[in-house]
Design an enzyme around this catalytic site. Structure first.
Site, PDB file in Angstrom:
ATOM      1  N   HIS A 124      10.320   0.141   8.711  1.00 40.26           N
ATOM      2  CA  HIS A 124       9.069  -0.533   9.054  1.00 40.26           C
ATOM      3  C   HIS A 124       9.390  -2.028   9.148  1.00 40.26           C
ATOM      4  O   HIS A 124      10.291  -2.516   8.454  1.00 40.26           O
ATOM      5  CB  HIS A 124       8.087  -0.270   7.912  1.00 40.26           C
ATOM      6  CG  HIS A 124       6.692  -0.731   8.123  1.00 40.26           C
ATOM      7  ND1 HIS A 124       6.298  -2.037   7.969  1.00 40.26           N
ATOM      8  CD2 HIS A 124       5.567  -0.055   8.458  1.00 40.26           C
ATOM      9  CE1 HIS A 124       4.995  -2.146   8.194  1.00 40.26           C
ATOM     10  NE2 HIS A 124       4.526  -0.951   8.494  1.00 40.26           N
ATOM     11  N   ASP A 201      12.104   1.276   0.120  1.00 37.23           N
ATOM     12  CA  ASP A 201      10.723   1.112   0.565  1.00 37.23           C
ATOM     13  C   ASP A 201      10.036   2.447   0.313  1.00 37.23           C
ATOM     14  O   ASP A 201      10.260   3.427   1.028  1.00 37.23           O
ATOM     15  CB  ASP A 201      10.724   0.740   2.047  1.00 37.23           C
ATOM     16  CG  ASP A 201       9.322   0.751   2.649  1.00 37.23           C
ATOM     17  OD1 ASP A 201       8.377   1.203   1.976  1.00 37.23           O
ATOM     18  OD2 ASP A 201       9.193   0.337   3.812  1.00 37.23           O
ATOM     19  N   GLN A 204       5.768   5.215   1.863  1.00 38.84           N
ATOM     20  CA  GLN A 204       5.389   6.584   2.227  1.00 38.84           C
ATOM     21  C   GLN A 204       5.907   7.609   1.225  1.00 38.84           C
ATOM     22  O   GLN A 204       5.323   8.689   1.090  1.00 38.84           O
ATOM     23  CB  GLN A 204       5.930   6.937   3.631  1.00 38.84           C
ATOM     24  CG  GLN A 204       5.426   6.043   4.756  1.00 38.84           C
ATOM     25  CD  GLN A 204       3.909   6.152   4.975  1.00 38.84           C
ATOM     26  OE1 GLN A 204       3.255   7.113   4.573  1.00 38.84           O
ATOM     27  NE2 GLN A 204       3.342   5.140   5.609  1.00 38.84           N
ATOM     28  N   LYS A 227      -2.002   3.399  -0.184  1.00 28.18           N
ATOM     29  CA  LYS A 227      -1.519   4.618   0.461  1.00 28.18           C
ATOM     30  C   LYS A 227      -1.466   5.784  -0.523  1.00 28.18           C
ATOM     31  O   LYS A 227      -0.960   6.851  -0.212  1.00 28.18           O
ATOM     32  CB  LYS A 227      -0.132   4.386   1.063  1.00 28.18           C
ATOM     33  CG  LYS A 227      -0.148   3.415   2.262  1.00 28.18           C
ATOM     34  CD  LYS A 227       1.224   3.275   2.846  1.00 28.18           C
ATOM     35  CE  LYS A 227       1.379   2.041   3.687  1.00 28.18           C
ATOM     36  NZ  LYS A 227       0.822   2.158   5.028  1.00 28.18           N
ATOM     37  N   CYS A 365       4.497  -0.316  13.657  1.00 26.57           N
ATOM     38  CA  CYS A 365       5.279  -1.393  13.017  1.00 26.57           C
ATOM     39  C   CYS A 365       6.760  -1.040  12.919  1.00 26.57           C
ATOM     40  O   CYS A 365       7.404  -1.313  11.887  1.00 26.57           O
ATOM     41  CB  CYS A 365       4.740  -1.738  11.639  1.00 26.57           C
ATOM     42  SG  CYS A 365       3.089  -2.388  11.703  1.00 26.57           S
TER      43      CYS A 365
HETATM   44  N1  PMP Z   1       6.868   0.534   4.792  1.00 25.68           N
HETATM   45  C1  PMP Z   1       6.417   1.659   5.318  1.00 25.68           C
HETATM   46  C2  PMP Z   1       7.366   2.812   5.521  1.00 25.68           C
HETATM   47  C3  PMP Z   1       5.071   1.770   5.680  1.00 25.68           C
HETATM   48  O1  PMP Z   1       4.619   2.908   6.220  1.00 25.68           O
HETATM   49  C4  PMP Z   1       4.214   0.666   5.452  1.00 25.68           C
HETATM   50  C5  PMP Z   1       2.743   0.726   5.837  1.00 25.68           C
HETATM   51  N2  PMP Z   1       2.504   1.235   7.108  1.00 25.68           N
HETATM   52  C6  PMP Z   1       4.737  -0.485   4.885  1.00 25.68           C
HETATM   53  C7  PMP Z   1       6.062  -0.515   4.559  1.00 25.68           C
HETATM   54  C8  PMP Z   1       3.894  -1.690   4.604  1.00 25.68           C
HETATM   55  O2  PMP Z   1       2.952  -1.431   3.625  1.00 25.68           O
HETATM   56  P1  PMP Z   1       1.795  -2.489   3.274  1.00 25.68           P
HETATM   57  O3  PMP Z   1       1.176  -2.877   4.576  1.00 25.68           O
HETATM   58  O4  PMP Z   1       0.883  -1.739   2.383  1.00 25.68           O
HETATM   59  O5  PMP Z   1       2.451  -3.653   2.607  1.00 25.68           O
END
Ligand code: PMP
Length: 406
Positions: A124, A201, A204, A227, A365
């Site tokens: 991401h 990270d 998910q 999440k 993203c």
């Molecule tokens: N990493 C991953 C794999 C994600 O799916 C997301 C959220 N889509 C993020 C990071 C970022 O998370 P946040 O916007 O809650 O900081």
């Protein structure tokens, strides 16, 4: 097997009909973006403001003590949820993004110019851009672990990527586009054998898989409350004590200091060293209740339910001409992203929305990943434990109609 119907009464938002004549039953399949919140979380936040609101760690009065106890109790619940050794290894942040930025800003100050950071092609943007910023600032080198055609990482390629100058491997546990679940324990062992630290990270992964940071042996784990049934604006950075101790503070302000003089300061102990300013107490309280809720369901059960829904989805999508699903066929999390011939993903998502089905469309993203698979954007359906097999049917049927009509 988990019965999703049992949980739906805890989520009032799911029980609604959309549209001017309220004839479209909501089918919420955008859980990888954010999950819905159970009543216990919503009520805990209200209760906090009605009974206990105060700033933490400061006021020597009853409400201050209550708020502090609730905040620290939430930290301990999170510690236990991810099986961390110490509660001071749990740092509250705004979310995964801030957690990664914290490490990228702070840990890299211990690096030398020319040191290397390895990232994967499936990250991401929030696990890429902070490292690019750090690399620019400190002349570090970013190396990329590319993704195979089946949406997985070839573990055999890792050894070649980790050299004498590699300091950190930063990778996702579960891809938010491919659904791939990376074998973190194995990868971490390989990295540690080469003296390389690992940041995961878990945005998910943590909401959908049982987490034991001591067993995985990761050095850092970042995740977001929103999440995993918690509120927005609260997240966690887990870090091993010895590393966090060696890292300089990330932001300056109240709470993160022990003493301040006119010519400098002494940083506070963990975890406060990394929690400058008034924290998100309501968020922490809500997250604590959210992890209680998830534990009562069982993360193994949540993962098994994800697998059930996603396998049904993959079979249904296979039957639709022109649909191309990204990611592995099995061993994946509860989401499926796909392109549909020449149709624009936004048109497909807008069609589904007309029938109450909420999915996400876009690059999710992950620009480099979309480029790797030759797609501009995809439609993504993502599940959680309150989604039902009937909802998967409804999604597939509506999608079938979209492909005929559009
Ligand atoms: N990493 C991953 C794999 C994600 O799916 C997301 C959220 N889509 C993020 C990071 C970022 O998370 P946040 O916007 O809650 O900081």
């Amino acid at each position: 097997m988990l019965d999703p119907h049992k949980f739906r009464q805890d989520f009032p938002i799911l029980d609604q009909r959309l549209g001017p004549s309220r004839d479209r039953k909501l089918v919420y399949l955008d859980n990888a973006a954010t999950t819905q919140k159970p009543l216990s979380v919503i009520e805990a936040i209200t209760h906090y403001y009605r009974e206990s609101n105060s700033n933490v760690h400061r006021g020597i009065h009853t409400l201050g003590e209550r708020a502090t106890a609730l905040y620290e109790d939430a930290r301990n619940k999170v510690r236990s949820f991810i099986m961390a050794r110490h509660s001071h290894e749990i740092i509250f942040t705004r979310g995964t993004t801030e957690s990664i930025n914290l490490v990228a800003s702070s840990l890299t100050r211990l690096f030398q110019p020319g040191d290397e950071i390895v990232l994967t092609e499936m990250e991401h943007h929030s696990n890429m851009v902070p490292w690019f910023l750090a690399a620019e600032r400190q002349n570090l080198v970013i190396r990329i672990w590319h993704v195979e055609d089946d949406g997985q990482l070839d573990i055999g390629k890792l050894n070649d990527l980790l050299g004498p100058k590699t300091r950190l491997l930063a990778l996702t546990w579960m891809s938010n586009v491919l659904g791939t679940i990376n074998p973190i324990k194995k990868i971490t062992q390989i990295a540690h054998d080469k003296g390389v630290n690992v940041l995961v990270d878990g945005a998910q992964g943590v909401p959908h898989l049982p987490t034991d940071v001591q067993d995985l042996d990761v050095d850092f784990l970042a995740f977001s409350g929103h999440k995993m049934c918690g509120p927005m604006g609260i997240g966690v950075l887990y870090g091993k004590e010895d590393l966090l101790d060696r890292m300089p503070p990330y932001q300056g302000g109240g709470e993160m200091i022990r003493t301040v003089r006119l010519d400098g300061f002494e940083p506070n102990v963990l975890p406060y060293k990394f929690e400058a300013g008034t924290p998100n107490v309501e968020g922490a309280v809500g997250l604590g209740v959210a992890v209680d809720y998830l534990r009562s369901i069982g993360l193994e059960n949540i993962h098994a339910h994800d697998e059930l829904l996603v396998q049904k989805t993959l079979e249904g999508l296979k039957a639709l001409p022109s649909v191309r699903v990204l990611g592995p066929k099995s061993g994946r999390g509860g989401l499926a992203a796909f392109s549909a011939g020449s149709l624009h993903a936004h048109d497909v998502a807008a069609y589904l929305d007309r029938f109450g089905v909420a999915v996400r469309a876009g690059h999710h993203c992950a620009h480099p990943l979309a480029k790797r698979f030759g797609v501009v954007s995809t439609v993504r359906a993502s599940y959680y434990f309150y989604n039902t097999l009937e909802e998967v049917d409804q999604f597939l049927e509506t999608l079938g109609r979209a492909l005929d009509d559009l």
